[in-house]
Motif scaffolding. Sequence first.
Motif, mmCIF file in Angstrom:
data_model
loop_
_atom_site.group_PDB
_atom_site.id
_atom_site.type_symbol
_atom_site.label_atom_id
_atom_site.label_comp_id
_atom_site.label_asym_id
_atom_site.label_seq_id
_atom_site.Cartn_x
_atom_site.Cartn_y
_atom_site.Cartn_z
ATOM 1 N N ASN A 2 0.834 -1.208 0.000
ATOM 2 C CA ASN A 2 0.000 0.000 0.000
ATOM 3 C C ASN A 2 0.865 1.254 0.000
ATOM 4 O O ASN A 2 0.530 2.260 0.605
ATOM 5 N N GLN A 3 2.022 1.148 -0.662
ATOM 6 C CA GLN A 3 2.964 2.259 -0.790
ATOM 7 C C GLN A 3 3.544 2.691 0.558
ATOM 8 O O GLN A 3 4.058 3.784 0.686
ATOM 9 N N LYS A 4 3.474 1.844 1.592
ATOM 10 C CA LYS A 4 4.111 2.109 2.876
ATOM 11 C C LYS A 4 5.353 1.229 2.964
ATOM 12 O O LYS A 4 5.255 0.013 2.796
ATOM 13 N N PRO A 5 6.496 1.810 3.233
ATOM 14 C CA PRO A 5 7.714 0.996 3.232
ATOM 15 C C PRO A 5 7.777 0.038 4.426
ATOM 16 O O PRO A 5 7.328 0.363 5.520
ATOM 17 N N ALA A 6 8.315 -1.141 4.154
ATOM 18 C CA ALA A 6 8.608 -2.135 5.189
ATOM 19 C C ALA A 6 10.091 -2.449 5.047
ATOM 20 O O ALA A 6 10.474 -3.316 4.275
ATOM 21 N N VAL A 7 10.906 -1.671 5.745
ATOM 22 C CA VAL A 7 12.359 -1.744 5.584
ATOM 23 C C VAL A 7 12.990 -1.986 6.944
ATOM 24 O O VAL A 7 12.690 -1.241 7.880
ATOM 25 N N PRO A 8 13.852 -2.987 7.120
ATOM 26 C CA PRO A 8 14.210 -4.026 6.150
ATOM 27 C C PRO A 8 13.052 -5.002 5.942
ATOM 28 O O PRO A 8 12.228 -5.189 6.829
ATOM 29 N N HIS A 9 13.019 -5.600 4.777
ATOM 30 C CA HIS A 9 11.913 -6.472 4.384
ATOM 31 C C HIS A 9 12.073 -7.859 5.002
ATOM 32 O O HIS A 9 13.145 -8.442 4.963
ATOM 33 N N LYS A 10 11.007 -8.369 5.550
ATOM 34 C CA LYS A 10 10.919 -9.754 6.022
ATOM 35 C C LYS A 10 9.876 -10.449 5.163
ATOM 36 O O LYS A 10 8.860 -9.846 4.822
ATOM 37 N N PRO A 11 10.097 -11.713 4.776
ATOM 38 C CA PRO A 11 9.138 -12.400 3.910
ATOM 39 C C PRO A 11 7.711 -12.364 4.465
ATOM 40 O O PRO A 11 7.485 -12.598 5.651
ATOM 41 N N LEU A 12 6.775 -12.065 3.575
ATOM 42 C CA LEU A 12 5.356 -11.997 3.921
ATOM 43 C C LEU A 12 4.588 -13.205 3.397
ATOM 44 O O LEU A 12 3.451 -13.424 3.779
ATOM 45 N N SER A 13 5.217 -13.959 2.504
ATOM 46 C CA SER A 13 4.588 -15.162 1.956
ATOM 47 C C SER A 13 5.421 -16.372 2.383
ATOM 48 O O SER A 13 6.488 -16.227 2.980
ATOM 49 N N GLU A 14 4.919 -17.541 2.044
ATOM 50 C CA GLU A 14 5.629 -18.766 2.408
ATOM 51 C C GLU A 14 6.880 -18.910 1.541
ATOM 52 O O GLU A 14 6.806 -18.826 0.313
ATOM 53 N N TRP A 25 24.796 -6.706 8.865
ATOM 54 C CA TRP A 25 24.903 -5.530 8.020
ATOM 55 C C TRP A 25 24.284 -4.326 8.697
ATOM 56 O O TRP A 25 23.402 -4.457 9.540
ATOM 57 N N PRO A 26 24.700 -3.131 8.282
ATOM 58 C CA PRO A 26 24.011 -1.935 8.789
ATOM 59 C C PRO A 26 22.568 -1.919 8.282
ATOM 60 O O PRO A 26 22.277 -2.376 7.180
ATOM 61 N N LEU A 27 21.669 -1.419 9.104
ATOM 62 C CA LEU A 27 20.264 -1.307 8.714
ATOM 63 C C LEU A 27 20.064 -0.089 7.818
ATOM 64 O O LEU A 27 20.878 0.838 7.826
ATOM 65 N N PRO A 28 18.978 -0.081 7.048
ATOM 66 C CA PRO A 28 18.658 1.119 6.269
ATOM 67 C C PRO A 28 18.487 2.319 7.195
ATOM 68 O O PRO A 28 18.223 2.169 8.383
ATOM 69 N N SER A 29 18.608 3.500 6.636
ATOM 70 C CA SER A 29 18.520 4.730 7.425
ATOM 71 C C SER A 29 17.155 4.856 8.107
ATOM 72 O O SER A 29 16.155 4.307 7.638
ATOM 73 N N GLU A 30 17.135 5.594 9.208
ATOM 74 C CA GLU A 30 15.873 5.848 9.908
ATOM 75 C C GLU A 30 14.891 6.594 9.012
ATOM 76 O O GLU A 30 13.685 6.411 9.111
ATOM 77 N N GLN A 31 15.406 7.438 8.137
ATOM 78 C CA GLN A 31 14.548 8.174 7.200
ATOM 79 C C GLN A 31 13.745 7.178 6.357
ATOM 80 O O GLN A 31 12.548 7.367 6.149
ATOM 81 N N LEU A 32 14.392 6.110 5.892
ATOM 82 C CA LEU A 32 13.680 5.110 5.101
ATOM 83 C C LEU A 32 12.730 4.291 5.956
ATOM 84 O O LEU A 32 11.582 4.063 5.561
ATOM 85 N N THR A 33 13.190 3.814 7.093
ATOM 86 C CA THR A 33 12.342 2.945 7.914
ATOM 87 C C THR A 33 11.095 3.673 8.412
ATOM 88 O O THR A 33 10.063 3.049 8.623
ATOM 89 N N ARG A 34 11.177 4.989 8.589
ATOM 90 C CA ARG A 34 10.004 5.771 9.011
ATOM 91 C C ARG A 34 9.156 6.226 7.815
ATOM 92 O O ARG A 34 8.095 6.809 8.005
ATOM 93 N N GLY A 35 9.644 6.009 6.608
ATOM 94 C CA GLY A 35 8.895 6.422 5.424
ATOM 95 C C GLY A 35 8.999 7.894 5.129
ATOM 96 O O GLY A 35 8.164 8.452 4.413
ATOM 97 N N GLU A 36 10.036 8.549 5.645
ATOM 98 C CA GLU A 36 10.197 9.996 5.465
ATOM 99 C C GLU A 36 11.181 10.297 4.337
ATOM 100 O O GLU A 36 12.235 10.885 4.533
ATOM 101 N N PHE A 37 10.815 9.886 3.149
ATOM 102 C CA PHE A 37 11.659 10.137 1.997
ATOM 103 C C PHE A 37 10.773 10.511 0.819
ATOM 104 O O PHE A 37 9.571 10.274 0.837
ATOM 105 N N LEU A 38 11.367 11.099 -0.171
ATOM 106 C CA LEU A 38 10.634 11.524 -1.354
ATOM 107 C C LEU A 38 10.957 10.595 -2.515
ATOM 108 O O LEU A 38 12.129 10.329 -2.784
ATOM 109 N N GLY A 39 9.943 10.125 -3.175
ATOM 110 C CA GLY A 39 10.117 9.363 -4.402
ATOM 111 C C GLY A 39 11.119 8.237 -4.321
ATOM 112 O O GLY A 39 10.937 7.276 -3.594
ATOM 113 N N ASP A 40 12.217 8.396 -5.070
ATOM 114 C CA ASP A 40 13.189 7.316 -5.221
ATOM 115 C C ASP A 40 14.458 7.507 -4.385
ATOM 116 O O ASP A 40 15.493 6.926 -4.682
ATOM 117 N N GLU A 41 14.394 8.264 -3.309
ATOM 118 C CA GLU A 41 15.569 8.472 -2.462
ATOM 119 C C GLU A 41 16.069 7.174 -1.822
ATOM 120 O O GLU A 41 17.217 7.106 -1.398
#
Length: 180
Positions: A2-14, A25-41
């Motif tokens: 629904n255009q809401k980011p789920a970062v880092p991604h965990k499998p949702l299907s079997e 590994w380092p986790l994605p930035s807090e900006q990404l995990t909170r969904g506070e980014f524009l377009g393709d950042e």
Amino acid sequence: MNQKPAVPHKPLSEVRRSLVEEPNWPLPSEQLTRGEFLGDEWADDPAVMWWAFADQTERDAVHMADHIANVPGEAFLAITERRVAVVVKGNQVAKEAEEPQGLFGRARSVVQKAADSLPSTNHPVSYFEVPTERITQIQPVRMGRSIPRATCLRLDFTDGSTFFAHSRTKQDPAEVFPAR
């Protein structure tokens, strides 16, 4: 989803059980995990290699992301005239337990059994596949805000979902799966 980011991604299907150790590994930035980014950042974050857009979890882009996320750092995309596949080494996922269905499934099962009998566990296996009939477009695109912008591969599916992949690796898949 629904255009809401789920970062880092965990499998949702079997998915088959992963035999890959979870990397530190380092986790994605807090900006990404909170969904506070524009377009393709998201493409500028060094911790993000793949990105899927979908309105529901049952979409092809999500299933592709599920299978890639399940074997972190180990999956390749293979593209042929008939399918796009997530490919991993045979020893990175548990064996399939279910019986193959249909002519294509039985043919793939025969090929997979032959590959399983090879002496090395380093042989490639098709972990997830999408037939080209369910893909509307595959194209390279420039993403992100950095200069130079990252080149990603964009896959658009008939179900309305989209999958992006870009590689920062210098390793050629031919080196991972050497010819015998």
